[in-house]
Design a protein around this motif. Structure first.
Motif, PDB file in Angstrom:
ATOM      1  N   GLU A  88      41.326 -15.491  40.703  1.00 37.09           N
ATOM      2  CA  GLU A  88      41.671 -16.877  40.679  1.00 37.09           C
ATOM      3  C   GLU A  88      41.349 -17.282  42.066  1.00 37.09           C
ATOM      4  O   GLU A  88      40.686 -16.592  42.987  1.00 37.09           O
ATOM      5  CB  GLU A  88      43.292 -16.790  40.578  1.00 37.09           C
ATOM      6  CG  GLU A  88      43.789 -16.410  39.340  1.00 37.09           C
ATOM      7  CD  GLU A  88      45.204 -16.330  39.436  1.00 37.09           C
ATOM      8  OE1 GLU A  88      45.899 -17.124  40.366  1.00 37.09           O
ATOM      9  OE2 GLU A  88      46.000 -15.670  38.576  1.00 37.09           O
ATOM     10  N   THR A  89      41.567 -18.481  42.343  1.00 37.48           N
ATOM     11  CA  THR A  89      41.144 -19.332  43.610  1.00 37.48           C
ATOM     12  C   THR A  89      42.344 -19.031  44.570  1.00 37.48           C
ATOM     13  O   THR A  89      43.401 -19.155  44.065  1.00 37.48           O
ATOM     14  CB  THR A  89      41.178 -20.806  43.395  1.00 37.48           C
ATOM     15  OG1 THR A  89      40.223 -20.989  42.418  1.00 37.48           O
ATOM     16  CG2 THR A  89      40.839 -21.489  44.729  1.00 37.48           C
ATOM     17  N   PRO A  90      41.903 -18.296  45.620  1.00 38.09           N
ATOM     18  CA  PRO A  90      43.117 -17.815  46.513  1.00 38.09           C
ATOM     19  C   PRO A  90      43.777 -19.246  47.151  1.00 38.09           C
ATOM     20  O   PRO A  90      43.092 -20.184  47.506  1.00 38.09           O
ATOM     21  CB  PRO A  90      42.345 -17.254  47.838  1.00 38.09           C
ATOM     22  CG  PRO A  90      40.913 -16.661  47.007  1.00 38.09           C
ATOM     23  CD  PRO A  90      40.644 -17.755  46.077  1.00 38.09           C
ATOM     24  N   THR A  91      45.144 -18.992  47.251  1.00 41.50           N
ATOM     25  CA  THR A  91      45.868 -20.289  47.654  1.00 41.50           C
ATOM     26  C   THR A  91      46.937 -19.477  48.399  1.00 41.50           C
ATOM     27  O   THR A  91      47.118 -18.323  48.492  1.00 41.50           O
ATOM     28  CB  THR A  91      46.380 -20.999  46.771  1.00 41.50           C
ATOM     29  OG1 THR A  91      47.347 -20.028  45.766  1.00 41.50           O
ATOM     30  CG2 THR A  91      45.556 -21.610  45.607  1.00 41.50           C
ATOM     31  N   ALA A  92      47.509 -20.299  49.289  1.00 42.94           N
ATOM     32  CA  ALA A  92      48.865 -19.967  50.046  1.00 42.94           C
ATOM     33  C   ALA A  92      50.157 -20.623  49.367  1.00 42.94           C
ATOM     34  O   ALA A  92      49.984 -21.844  49.253  1.00 42.94           O
ATOM     35  CB  ALA A  92      48.517 -20.498  51.593  1.00 42.94           C
ATOM     36  N   LEU A  93      50.940 -19.847  49.264  1.00 40.97           N
ATOM     37  CA  LEU A  93      52.258 -20.374  48.613  1.00 40.97           C
ATOM     38  C   LEU A  93      53.308 -20.222  49.730  1.00 40.97           C
ATOM     39  O   LEU A  93      53.709 -19.293  50.428  1.00 40.97           O
ATOM     40  CB  LEU A  93      52.588 -19.541  47.423  1.00 40.97           C
ATOM     41  CG  LEU A  93      51.883 -19.631  46.246  1.00 40.97           C
ATOM     42  CD1 LEU A  93      52.358 -18.837  45.211  1.00 40.97           C
ATOM     43  CD2 LEU A  93      51.498 -21.177  45.762  1.00 40.97           C
ATOM     44  N   VAL A  94      54.011 -21.364  49.927  1.00 41.72           N
ATOM     45  CA  VAL A  94      55.062 -21.540  50.965  1.00 41.72           C
ATOM     46  C   VAL A  94      56.430 -21.637  50.106  1.00 41.72           C
ATOM     47  O   VAL A  94      56.524 -23.037  49.650  1.00 41.72           O
ATOM     48  CB  VAL A  94      54.843 -22.671  51.980  1.00 41.72           C
ATOM     49  CG1 VAL A  94      56.008 -22.717  53.038  1.00 41.72           C
ATOM     50  CG2 VAL A  94      53.529 -22.434  52.810  1.00 41.72           C
ATOM     51  N   SER A  95      57.162 -20.703  50.225  1.00 44.23           N
ATOM     52  CA  SER A  95      58.550 -21.149  49.701  1.00 44.23           C
ATOM     53  C   SER A  95      59.517 -21.510  50.499  1.00 44.23           C
ATOM     54  O   SER A  95      59.587 -21.523  51.668  1.00 44.23           O
ATOM     55  CB  SER A  95      59.170 -19.920  49.035  1.00 44.23           C
ATOM     56  OG  SER A  95      58.318 -19.128  48.119  1.00 44.23           O
ATOM     57  N   PHE A  96      60.284 -22.598  50.174  1.00 45.81           N
ATOM     58  CA  PHE A  96      61.272 -23.391  50.921  1.00 45.81           C
ATOM     59  C   PHE A  96      62.600 -23.592  50.412  1.00 45.81           C
ATOM     60  O   PHE A  96      62.746 -23.721  49.259  1.00 45.81           O
ATOM     61  CB  PHE A  96      60.652 -24.351  51.704  1.00 45.81           C
ATOM     62  CG  PHE A  96      60.324 -25.469  50.742  1.00 45.81           C
ATOM     63  CD1 PHE A  96      61.317 -26.694  50.530  1.00 45.81           C
ATOM     64  CD2 PHE A  96      59.205 -25.595  50.290  1.00 45.81           C
ATOM     65  CE1 PHE A  96      60.839 -27.664  49.974  1.00 45.81           C
ATOM     66  CE2 PHE A  96      58.750 -26.628  49.411  1.00 45.81           C
ATOM     67  CZ  PHE A  96      59.709 -27.721  49.278  1.00 45.81           C
ATOM     68  N   GLU A  97      63.469 -24.304  51.197  1.00 43.50           N
ATOM     69  CA  GLU A  97      64.717 -24.527  50.458  1.00 43.50           C
ATOM     70  C   GLU A  97      65.105 -25.901  51.074  1.00 43.50           C
ATOM     71  O   GLU A  97      65.098 -25.905  52.573  1.00 43.50           O
ATOM     72  CB  GLU A  97      66.186 -23.550  50.533  1.00 43.50           C
ATOM     73  CG  GLU A  97      66.254 -23.025  51.599  1.00 43.50           C
ATOM     74  CD  GLU A  97      67.332 -21.733  51.709  1.00 43.50           C
ATOM     75  OE1 GLU A  97      67.424 -21.045  50.714  1.00 43.50           O
ATOM     76  OE2 GLU A  97      67.874 -21.580  52.889  1.00 43.50           O
ATOM     77  N   VAL A  98      65.877 -26.809  50.450  1.00 47.32           N
ATOM     78  CA  VAL A  98      65.970 -27.928  51.131  1.00 47.32           C
ATOM     79  C   VAL A  98      67.742 -28.210  50.574  1.00 47.32           C
ATOM     80  O   VAL A  98      68.228 -27.543  49.528  1.00 47.32           O
ATOM     81  CB  VAL A  98      65.361 -29.271  50.734  1.00 47.32           C
ATOM     82  CG1 VAL A  98      63.832 -29.081  51.379  1.00 47.32           C
ATOM     83  CG2 VAL A  98      65.224 -29.487  49.294  1.00 47.32           C
TER      84      VAL A  98
END
Length: 186
Positions: A88-98
């Motif tokens: 796949e196309t490499p991506t960066a995933l940033v998990s967060f909470e609000v």
């Protein structure tokens, strides 16, 4: 001279006094720093922002701020790279909470903003999106087709590319306006 039982009684009293003082100290800290307590036992909505590798996530780490309209309302919980093994196309995933009062839509605008001085950065959510709102988010679900994202961490927002220092100084919307003004002037 004090007997052995008096010494034991005094030691028990000193121990109870010390234990009471420690408990009172922690109770005071909890009351004065209620944000700390809510970060431990509070309820949050969890989301993920997807960044292209070209945009990168430089300066984002676990604990980096999530700002909504410029106010700190959450924190990054995980940063990971995906797509290298699967073709796949490499991506960066940033998990967060609000904060749990903040609900995001598929057309929310999330921009990684870097500090002018220093190496840190944060994510600024300048628009939470909405059903009939057309935003600058790079998503096909915009305007009337926008959907409310699930709050369990499975909702993914495509990051809106930032423009470096200009976006950092004046914000995403104002950066677009400023670029247009500079283009017109030139």
């Amino acid at each position: 001279m004090a007997s052995g039982s008096d010494n034991r009684r005094n030691n028990v009293r000193a121990g109870l006094f010390t234990l009471s003082a420690i408990l009172l100290f922690f109770a005071t800290m909890v009351v004065l720093n209620s944000g700390w307590l809510s970060s431990i036992i509070g309820s949050f909505n969890r989301y993920v922002v997807r960044f292209d590798l070209a945009d990168g996530v430089s300066g984002l780490n676990v604990g980096s701020q999530i700002q909504v309209g410029g106010l700190v309302r959450g924190a990054v919980t995980e940063v990971r790279l995906i797509g290298f093994e699967d073709g796949e196309t490499p991506t960066a995933l940033v998990s967060f909470e609000v904060d749990d009062a903040i609900e995001l839509w598929s057309n929310a605008v999330a921009i990684r903003t870097a500090s002018i001085l220093g190496g840190g950065s944060w994510i600024n959510i300048s628009t939470v999106g909405g059903a009939d709102l057309v935003t600058t988010a790079p998503t096909s679900k915009n305007g009337a087709t926008a959907e409310r994202l699930p709050t369990d961490g499975s909702g993914i927002i495509d990051a809106t590319p930032g423009d470096g220092l200009l976006t950092t100084m004046v914000g995403g919307q104002n950066a677009a306006t400023t670029r247009q003004i500079l283009t017109n002037v030139s």
